[in-house]
Design a protein around this motif. Structure first.
Motif, PDB file in Angstrom:
ATOM      1  N   GLU A  43     -29.642 -22.844  10.307  1.00 13.19           N
ATOM      2  CA  GLU A  43     -28.857 -21.904   9.421  1.00 13.19           C
ATOM      3  C   GLU A  43     -29.137 -21.626   8.218  1.00 13.19           C
ATOM      4  N   LYS A  47     -34.350 -21.057   4.315  1.00 12.51           N
ATOM      5  CA  LYS A  47     -34.232 -20.007   3.549  1.00 12.51           C
ATOM      6  C   LYS A  47     -34.963 -20.313   2.280  1.00 12.51           C
ATOM      7  N   GLU A 236     -26.893 -13.638  15.498  1.00 15.59           N
ATOM      8  CA  GLU A 236     -25.980 -14.658  14.817  1.00 15.59           C
ATOM      9  C   GLU A 236     -24.555 -14.300  15.430  1.00 15.59           C
TER      10      GLU A 236
END
Ligand code: G3I
Length: 303
Positions: A43, A47, A236
């Motif tokens: 999730e 990143k 998503e």
């Protein structure tokens, strides 16, 4: 089949969920994860702010945890995400020199993809680059402002070199309605990439929906992108209040498009969701199946 992943597999699709490393010690969470899902998306752990918080200093602990755990259980992994204006460290967003930023972007893509080479089925190479509203153009970001619109092509070319086996996706939200200017902007980009031989394999439609579920044109959007010669994936999915019909309509649209290769929901229980107050997922806070779960399972069976 009695689970989401197994049922999706019967039509050659995957059914995945976003996973948070911080929840992997929760036994209720992991038992649902391992029972129902055959693909996972970290999730937040892949990143930029998680993997390269300082320039050239890469940290993969949390992402490794998710990838290694999935591999041990035969679950596939979606990579999310390499180039995004958000969750981007300040040292990147303050770069003003194009050669510097190009080098930094390419190095980030190459290093993260190399780490997981051969273990990621699809990568969100660029996330959310288009503006909201009626322009159909790219949004302002350090990447667009310093490198120009060509940053997307650069990112996809670098990604192809780094892991030629991974499907390379462009991922965005509010591109589910065929009539939206943002959808048209993304469509023109993908068409242009395919025409010029810029590597792109898939479009991820995030599908963060209100209680009404997908727009009426959703299946048209999926099939129009697919007709350009790319796969489409629902990446998503969550729906305010999780109405069973809204979930069924979303899944049915994917089932009706041969190149819609998989669906990922953005979390397991309502309490795991980034929009928890809207109870948008398939399992309640106690880990029980909600009515939407049954609607999805039935629809994956082709009815
Ligand atoms: O890890 C820190 C923690 O150390 C700190 O104490 C805490 C205080 O706020 O924040 C924690 O980080 C949070 C992170 O989630 C992990 O929980 C961030 O503040 C929070 O902003 C972050 O939210 C994520 C959001 O992306 C950030 O943009 C959500 O979990 C995540 O579900 C969401 O996912 C995005 C997709 O990546 C792209 N598409 C939209 C989608 C929903 O926004």
């Amino acid at each position: 089949a009695g689970t989401l992943g197994a049922q999706a597999a019967q039509s050659g699709r995957y059914f995945g969920t976003a996973v948070a490393a911080g929840r992997l010690s929760d036994g209720t969470y992991t038992s649902i994860l391992d029972r129902e899902f055959n693909s996972v998306t970290p999730e937040n752990e892949m990143k930029w702010d998680a993997t390269e918080r300082s320039r050239g200093q890469f940290t993969f602990g949390a992402a490794d945890q998710i990838v290694n755990r999935a591999a041990a259980r035969g679950q596939r992994v979606r990579g999310h995400t390499l180039v995004w204006h958000s969750q981007l460290p300040g040292w990147v967003s303050s770069i003003r020199d194009a050669n510097t930023l190009r080098g930094v972007m390419n190095n980030h893509i190459t290093t993260v993809m190399n780490r997981y080479k051969g273990r990621i089925h699809s990568w969100d190479v660029v996330n959310e680059a288009f503006a909201d509203g009626g322009s159909g153009q790219l949004r302002g970001s350090v990447f667009r402002d310093v490198l120009g619109n060509g940053f997307l092509e650069q990112a996809f070319r670098t990604a192809r070199t780094a892991d030629p086996a991974a499907k390379l996706c462009y991922n965005d939200y509010n591109i589910e309605d065929w009539n939206a200017a943002k959808t048209q902007g993304v469509y023109r980009m993908v068409r242009d990439f395919k025409a010029r031989g810029v590597p792109i394999d898939c479009v991820g439609l995030q599908a963060h929906f209100g209680a009404g579920g997908p727009p009426a044109s959703f299946q048209t959007t999926l099939s129009n992108f697919a007709a350009l010669g790319v796969d489409v994936q629902i990446t998503e999915l969550d729906i305010a209040q999780a109405p069973p019909n809204a979930y069924a309509n979303t899944v049915r649209a994917c089932m009706n498009v041969a190149r819609c290769t998989g669906i990922t929901v953005w979390g397991i229980r309502d309490s795991d969701s980034w929009r928890a107050s809207e109870n948008p997922l398939l399992f309640d806070r106690g880990g029980n199946k909600k009515p939407a779960y049954n609607a999805v399972l039935t629809t994956l069976g082709g009815t």
